[in-house]
Design an enzyme around this catalytic site. Structure first.
Site, PDB file in Angstrom:
ATOM      1  N   ARG A   1      -7.489   1.646  13.079  1.00 30.95           N
ATOM      2  CA  ARG A   1      -6.093   1.916  12.716  1.00 30.95           C
ATOM      3  C   ARG A   1      -6.096   2.937  11.581  1.00 30.95           C
ATOM      4  O   ARG A   1      -7.078   3.117  10.875  1.00 30.95           O
ATOM      5  CB  ARG A   1      -5.376   0.657  12.251  1.00 30.95           C
ATOM      6  CG  ARG A   1      -5.896   0.066  10.927  1.00 30.95           C
ATOM      7  CD  ARG A   1      -4.902  -0.943  10.354  1.00 30.95           C
ATOM      8  NE  ARG A   1      -5.384  -1.627   9.155  1.00 30.95           N
ATOM      9  CZ  ARG A   1      -5.290  -1.166   7.913  1.00 30.95           C
ATOM     10  NH1 ARG A   1      -4.770   0.031   7.701  1.00 30.95           N
ATOM     11  NH2 ARG A   1      -5.738  -1.868   6.886  1.00 30.95           N
TER      12      ARG A   1
ATOM     13  N   ASN B   1      -5.201   4.168   7.916  1.00 33.15           N
ATOM     14  CA  ASN B   1      -5.086   3.516   6.620  1.00 33.15           C
ATOM     15  C   ASN B   1      -4.283   4.441   5.705  1.00 33.15           C
ATOM     16  O   ASN B   1      -3.119   4.695   5.964  1.00 33.15           O
ATOM     17  CB  ASN B   1      -6.468   3.167   6.045  1.00 33.15           C
ATOM     18  CG  ASN B   1      -6.395   2.166   4.906  1.00 33.15           C
ATOM     19  OD1 ASN B   1      -5.605   1.218   4.968  1.00 33.15           O
ATOM     20  ND2 ASN B   1      -7.182   2.350   3.877  1.00 33.15           N
TER      21      ASN B   1
ATOM     22  N   GLU C   1      -9.966  -4.977   9.863  1.00 30.35           N
ATOM     23  CA  GLU C   1     -10.720  -5.917   9.032  1.00 30.35           C
ATOM     24  C   GLU C   1     -11.199  -7.139   9.815  1.00 30.35           C
ATOM     25  O   GLU C   1     -12.276  -7.683   9.545  1.00 30.35           O
ATOM     26  CB  GLU C   1      -9.851  -6.385   7.855  1.00 30.35           C
ATOM     27  CG  GLU C   1      -9.462  -5.284   6.885  1.00 30.35           C
ATOM     28  CD  GLU C   1      -8.147  -4.623   7.221  1.00 30.35           C
ATOM     29  OE1 GLU C   1      -7.469  -4.151   6.306  1.00 30.35           O
ATOM     30  OE2 GLU C   1      -7.784  -4.553   8.421  1.00 30.35           O
TER      31      GLU C   1
ATOM     32  N   GLU D   1       0.837  -1.211   0.000  1.00 25.56           N
ATOM     33  CA  GLU D   1       0.000   0.000   0.000  1.00 25.56           C
ATOM     34  C   GLU D   1       0.870   1.258   0.000  1.00 25.56           C
ATOM     35  O   GLU D   1       2.079   1.217   0.212  1.00 25.56           O
ATOM     36  CB  GLU D   1      -0.899   0.031   1.237  1.00 25.56           C
ATOM     37  CG  GLU D   1      -2.329  -0.433   0.991  1.00 25.56           C
ATOM     38  CD  GLU D   1      -3.148   0.582   0.209  1.00 25.56           C
ATOM     39  OE1 GLU D   1      -2.576   1.594  -0.268  1.00 25.56           O
ATOM     40  OE2 GLU D   1      -4.363   0.385   0.068  1.00 25.56           O
TER      41      GLU D   1
ATOM     42  N   ASP E   1     -10.056   1.669  -4.061  1.00 16.68           N
ATOM     43  CA  ASP E   1      -9.028   1.661  -3.014  1.00 16.68           C
ATOM     44  C   ASP E   1      -8.205   2.947  -3.114  1.00 16.68           C
ATOM     45  O   ASP E   1      -8.753   4.033  -3.008  1.00 16.68           O
ATOM     46  CB  ASP E   1      -8.176   0.397  -3.151  1.00 16.68           C
ATOM     47  CG  ASP E   1      -7.472  -0.006  -1.874  1.00 16.68           C
ATOM     48  OD1 ASP E   1      -6.940   0.878  -1.185  1.00 16.68           O
ATOM     49  OD2 ASP E   1      -7.429  -1.208  -1.564  1.00 16.68           O
TER      50      ASP E   1
ATOM     51  N   ASN F   1      -9.552   6.018   2.392  1.00 19.87           N
ATOM     52  CA  ASN F   1      -8.627   5.514   1.380  1.00 19.87           C
ATOM     53  C   ASN F   1      -8.102   6.635   0.491  1.00 19.87           C
ATOM     54  O   ASN F   1      -7.563   7.606   0.979  1.00 19.87           O
ATOM     55  CB  ASN F   1      -9.295   4.388   0.578  1.00 19.87           C
ATOM     56  CG  ASN F   1      -8.491   3.102   0.645  1.00 19.87           C
ATOM     57  OD1 ASN F   1      -7.272   3.129   0.544  1.00 19.87           O
ATOM     58  ND2 ASN F   1      -9.165   1.982   0.830  1.00 19.87           N
TER      59      ASN F   1
END
Length: 312
Positions: free
Chosen positions: A113, A115, A133, A18, A220, A166
């Site tokens: 958390r 991202n 998740e 990521e 995403d 995101n």
């Protein structure tokens, strides 16, 4: 439409790759493996990737070089933003100070958390949260928020009731900010104040739902090219969409040989290489290679915009 080419970089496969950030000053691509707990540096000149774990931090959400110091990086660690010191080659990095921490006072946020995170064109850090998740269906929870951090560590909540914070992108020419909450299944455009960093006047650029039903993917991470087109990674989609935000139309599909496409950033000496991260695991089930790889897409016929280091 230009013919593009997709090549895998020489890098370890990630569990959840990521947050790619191309650092123009050093010609390096930085990215994280969120649940692999690593920060990574791909050196363009060497065509080589260096990887490090961060002491005592098993989950790393994003990495952004810090302005004025080539060895310091803003990283997401749980609900904290820390500064990691790393020489770019050693196998271990160390958190040397905290920038700030969010969502500490309410028990419902304890499973959150950070991202995605990026610096805006002025170097202000934008970063958002999500529920872990493992705690259930992310579509059923809106415990996340989007934050803006000032240089002194003081932060401001820009958006709440977010499921999965995101993709982030800015268009300096038009003073627009683009944002993705994955479970909202859309891309939103906001008016962006370059002086304060504040956002306002949300507008849906594109809605990916099918008559109210979920598609086979979720949006995403995201980046933007020099013409203002958005490149949206599709988790579960084997591709990215190139989107014209003025018309809300998909103008190109860029296929990637992995199902879980997570994010993208333009880089290379001419900013004409689209670097794409992917995930190697879906719902704790390993996916076959090249899932988890990082890819360079060339021949798109476009260039990106320079990403900004963080002033923190």
């Amino acid at each position: 439409m230009a013919t593009y080419k997709v090549e895998q970089l020489p890098a370890p496969l990630t569990n959840l790759g990521e947050g790619p950030h191309w650092d123009w000053q050093t010609q390096n691509l930085y990215y994280v493996d969120i649940y692999g707990g690593t920060i990574n540096r791909y050196n363009y000149a060497e065509n080589k990737t260096y990887t490090a774990t961060v002491e005592k931090e098993p989950v790393i959400s994003f990495i952004i070089p810090v302005e004025g110091n080539d060895s310091e990086f803003a990283i997401g660690i749980g609900r904290r933003v820390g500064i990691a010191t790393w020489d770019g080659k050693s196998a271990t990095a160390t958190v040397t100070r905290l920038v700030g921490q969010v969502e500490q006072d309410d028990a419902k946020y304890k499973t959150n958390r950070f991202n995605d995170g990026k610096a805006d064109p002025k170097g202000r850090l934008f970063a958002g949260t999500m529920r872990l998740e493992e705690c259930g269906d992310l579509f059923e929870a809106q415990f996340g928020s989007l934050y803006k951090f000032n240089k002194d560590g003081v932060y401001q909540k820009l958006k709440s009731n977010v499921s999965v914070s995101n993709g982030l992108a800015w268009n300096e020419k038009t003073n627009k900010f683009y944002y993705i909450d994955s479970c909202a299944l859309d891309v939103k455009e906001y008016s962006y104040n370059p002086v304060t960093g504040d956002i306002s006047n949300p507008r849906v650029v594109i809605d990916f739902s099918n008559d109210g039903e979920r598609p086979s993917f979720v949006p995403d991470g995201m980046t933007i090219d020099s013409e203002g087109n958005l490149f949206v990674a599709l988790w579960g989609g084997f591709k990215l969409f190139k989107i014209n935000p003025n018309t809300g139309k998909i103008v190109q599909e860029i296929k990637i040989p992995c199902e879980q496409v997570t994010s993208a950033a333009f880089g290379g000496p001419n900013l004409d290489i689209l670097y794409v991260t992917t995930a190697g695991t879906e719902r704790n089930s390993p996916q076959p290679p090249p899932a988890g790889g990082v890819f360079a897409v060339t021949g798109l016929g476009v260039t990106g915009t320079k990403m900004t280091r963080a002033n923190v």
